[in-house]
Design a protein around this motif. Structure first.
Motif, PDB file in Angstrom:
ATOM      1  N   TYR A  46       0.846  -1.238  -0.042  1.00  4.24           N
ATOM      2  CA  TYR A  46      -0.034   0.012   0.137  1.00  4.24           C
ATOM      3  C   TYR A  46       0.835   1.250  -0.090  1.00  4.24           C
ATOM      4  CZ  TYR A  46      -3.639  -3.292   1.527  1.00  4.24           C
ATOM      5  OH  TYR A  46      -4.386  -4.378   1.397  1.00  4.24           O
ATOM      6  N   GLY A  47       2.038   1.203   0.424  1.00  7.24           N
ATOM      7  CA  GLY A  47       2.803   2.338   0.389  1.00  7.24           C
ATOM      8  C   GLY A  47       2.910   3.146   1.879  1.00  7.24           C
ATOM      9  N   TRP A  48       2.074   2.521   2.702  1.00  6.18           N
ATOM     10  CA  TRP A  48       2.000   2.952   4.247  1.00  6.18           C
ATOM     11  C   TRP A  48       1.640   1.835   4.872  1.00  6.18           C
ATOM     12  CZ3 TRP A  48      -2.793   1.281   5.624  1.00  6.18           C
ATOM     13  CH2 TRP A  48      -3.774   1.279   4.254  1.00  6.18           C
ATOM     14  N   THR A  49       2.034   2.153   6.371  1.00 10.93           N
ATOM     15  CA  THR A  49       1.681   1.083   7.526  1.00 10.93           C
ATOM     16  C   THR A  49       0.696   1.853   8.258  1.00 10.93           C
ATOM     17  OG1 THR A  49       3.258   2.450   8.807  1.00 10.93           O
ATOM     18  CG2 THR A  49       4.116   0.360   7.881  1.00 10.93           C
ATOM     19  N   LEU A  50       0.043   1.192   9.267  1.00 14.54           N
ATOM     20  CA  LEU A  50      -1.010   1.935   9.885  1.00 14.54           C
ATOM     21  C   LEU A  50      -0.539   3.553  10.627  1.00 14.54           C
ATOM     22  CD1 LEU A  50      -2.619  -1.096  11.610  1.00 14.54           C
ATOM     23  CD2 LEU A  50      -3.463  -0.076   9.584  1.00 14.54           C
ATOM     24  N   GLY A  51       0.733   3.430  10.816  1.00 13.54           N
ATOM     25  CA  GLY A  51       1.173   4.754  11.548  1.00 13.54           C
ATOM     26  C   GLY A  51       1.251   5.736  10.504  1.00 13.54           C
ATOM     27  N   LYS A  52       1.928   5.277   9.400  1.00 12.38           N
ATOM     28  CA  LYS A  52       2.003   6.165   8.224  1.00 12.38           C
ATOM     29  C   LYS A  52       0.712   6.859   7.753  1.00 12.38           C
ATOM     30  CE  LYS A  52       6.284   4.648   6.469  1.00 12.38           C
ATOM     31  NZ  LYS A  52       6.655   4.075   7.587  1.00 12.38           N
ATOM     32  N   ARG A  53      -0.283   5.831   7.742  1.00  7.43           N
ATOM     33  CA  ARG A  53      -1.700   6.169   7.357  1.00  7.43           C
ATOM     34  C   ARG A  53      -2.419   6.909   8.361  1.00  7.43           C
ATOM     35  NH1 ARG A  53      -4.685   6.574   3.081  1.00  7.43           N
ATOM     36  NH2 ARG A  53      -6.705   5.706   3.287  1.00  7.43           N
ATOM     37  N   TYR A  54      -2.310   6.948   9.588  1.00  7.35           N
ATOM     38  CA  TYR A  54      -2.432   7.882  10.404  1.00  7.35           C
ATOM     39  C   TYR A  54      -1.898   9.330  10.299  1.00  7.35           C
ATOM     40  CZ  TYR A  54      -2.737  10.299  15.185  1.00  7.35           C
ATOM     41  OH  TYR A  54      -3.095  11.110  16.157  1.00  7.35           O
ATOM     42  N   ALA A  55      -0.690   9.242   9.888  1.00  7.38           N
ATOM     43  CA  ALA A  55       0.016  10.667   9.893  1.00  7.38           C
ATOM     44  C   ALA A  55      -0.053  11.346   8.401  1.00  7.38           C
ATOM     45  CB  ALA A  55       1.649  10.475  10.110  1.00  7.38           C
ATOM     46  N   ASP A  56      -0.964  10.781   7.597  1.00  6.65           N
ATOM     47  CA  ASP A  56      -1.105  10.921   6.273  1.00  6.65           C
ATOM     48  C   ASP A  56       0.041  10.954   5.430  1.00  6.65           C
ATOM     49  OD1 ASP A  56      -3.793  11.112   6.778  1.00  6.65           O
ATOM     50  OD2 ASP A  56      -3.629  13.432   7.304  1.00  6.65           O
ATOM     51  N   ILE A  57       1.020  10.180   5.578  1.00 10.85           N
ATOM     52  CA  ILE A  57       2.332   9.918   4.637  1.00 10.85           C
ATOM     53  C   ILE A  57       2.236   8.759   3.933  1.00 10.85           C
ATOM     54  CG2 ILE A  57       3.379  11.712   6.107  1.00 10.85           C
ATOM     55  CD1 ILE A  57       5.056   9.372   7.401  1.00 10.85           C
ATOM     56  N   LYS A  58       2.957   8.528   2.817  1.00 10.14           N
ATOM     57  CA  LYS A  58       3.278   7.431   2.088  1.00 10.14           C
ATOM     58  C   LYS A  58       4.738   7.001   1.475  1.00 10.14           C
ATOM     59  CE  LYS A  58       0.479   5.683  -1.819  1.00 10.14           C
ATOM     60  NZ  LYS A  58      -0.548   6.016  -3.080  1.00 10.14           N
ATOM     61  N   VAL A  59       5.213   6.218   1.403  1.00 12.32           N
ATOM     62  CA  VAL A  59       6.246   5.838   0.757  1.00 12.32           C
ATOM     63  C   VAL A  59       6.207   5.472  -0.736  1.00 12.32           C
ATOM     64  CG1 VAL A  59       8.452   4.318   0.921  1.00 12.32           C
ATOM     65  CG2 VAL A  59       7.145   4.526   2.999  1.00 12.32           C
ATOM     66  N   VAL A  60       6.950   6.211  -1.624  1.00 11.49           N
ATOM     67  CA  VAL A  60       7.001   5.944  -2.957  1.00 11.49           C
ATOM     68  C   VAL A  60       8.303   6.042  -3.603  1.00 11.49           C
ATOM     69  CG1 VAL A  60       4.732   7.273  -3.347  1.00 11.49           C
ATOM     70  CG2 VAL A  60       7.142   8.530  -3.259  1.00 11.49           C
ATOM     71  N   GLU A  61       8.493   5.673  -4.683  1.00  7.07           N
ATOM     72  CA  GLU A  61       9.764   5.710  -5.494  1.00  7.07           C
ATOM     73  C   GLU A  61      10.215   7.028  -5.686  1.00  7.07           C
ATOM     74  OE1 GLU A  61       9.954   3.621  -9.206  1.00  7.07           O
ATOM     75  OE2 GLU A  61       8.961   1.554  -8.405  1.00  7.07           O
ATOM     76  N   ALA A  62      11.472   6.987  -5.314  1.00 10.94           N
ATOM     77  CA  ALA A  62      12.043   8.642  -5.418  1.00 10.94           C
ATOM     78  C   ALA A  62      11.997   8.865  -7.053  1.00 10.94           C
ATOM     79  CB  ALA A  62      13.432   8.427  -5.066  1.00 10.94           C
TER      80      ALA A  62
END
Length: 192
Positions: A102-118
């Motif tokens: 998904y590009g996020w964990t539950l904590g990242k989802r909570y913080a409204d951030i996502k991991v993507v390709e640079a």
């Protein structure tokens, strides 16, 4: 002669304007990444705590009730040693599978951030997520060096233009903020 307002390139921007502009870049700030980490400790650490509690109830309490404190202590030490690797594997799987899928964990989802390709901002996939999360765990587990890496990551995320930690540079990923409309769209996809 008229008083002309200075042109944009003739004036220096105030520090507050520069900070506000850098926060609008779409890259996650150090504050958001820390709040995601706290969320992951709360959300991701819960299953590990449940496993430890169940094992404690099953194995330790009966020995303690029988009065055999030495056996209870020995059993507790064995459970702690054996479950350390299981807990580490569960935590790695949590970060790897959610970030890769998904590009996020539950904590990242909570913080409204996502991991993507640079650079491309595409989904990173399971292979790149494995590299990212594996390198993070390996680097942070090096005795004494792990602490230096944590401080270096804090510096890199807060003072460099791409805001990439070491594990982001290794996996060629970036952490971005999720716009509200995209978050709503993803919620609808999950519900559907």
């Amino acid at each position: 002669m008229e008083d002309k307002a200075p042109l944009n390139w003739e004036t220096k921007p105030k520090k507050e304007e520069v900070m506000a502009e850098s926060d609008k870049s779409g890259l996650a700030t150090l504050r958001l990444r820390i709040s995601a980490m706290v969320g992951d400790v709360l959300f991701g650490g819960f299953p590990v705590a449940v496993i430890m509690t169940v094992l404690f109830i099953i194995f330790i309490i009966p020995l303690a009730k029988s009065g055999d404190w030495a056996a209870a202590r020995g059993q507790l030490d064995q459970i702690t040693q054996k479950t350390h690797y299981i807990n580490s594997a569960i935590i790695f799987l949590y970060f790897w599978l959610l970030t890769g899928s998904y590009g996020w964990t539950l904590g990242k989802r909570y913080a409204d951030i996502k991991v993507v390709e640079a650079g491309t901002f595409n989904k990173i996939g399971l292979k790149r997520a494995f590299l990212r999360e594996g390198s993070k765990i390996l680097l942070n587990s090096i005795p004494f060096v792990g602490y230096a890496i944590i401080f270096l990551n804090i510096y890199l995320v807060s003072h460099t233009p791409n805001r990439q930690a070491i594990h982001d540079k290794i996996a060629r990923t970036q952490v971005i903020t999720i716009p509200r409309d995209e978050k709503k769209r993803e919620k609808l996809k999950l519900v559907a």
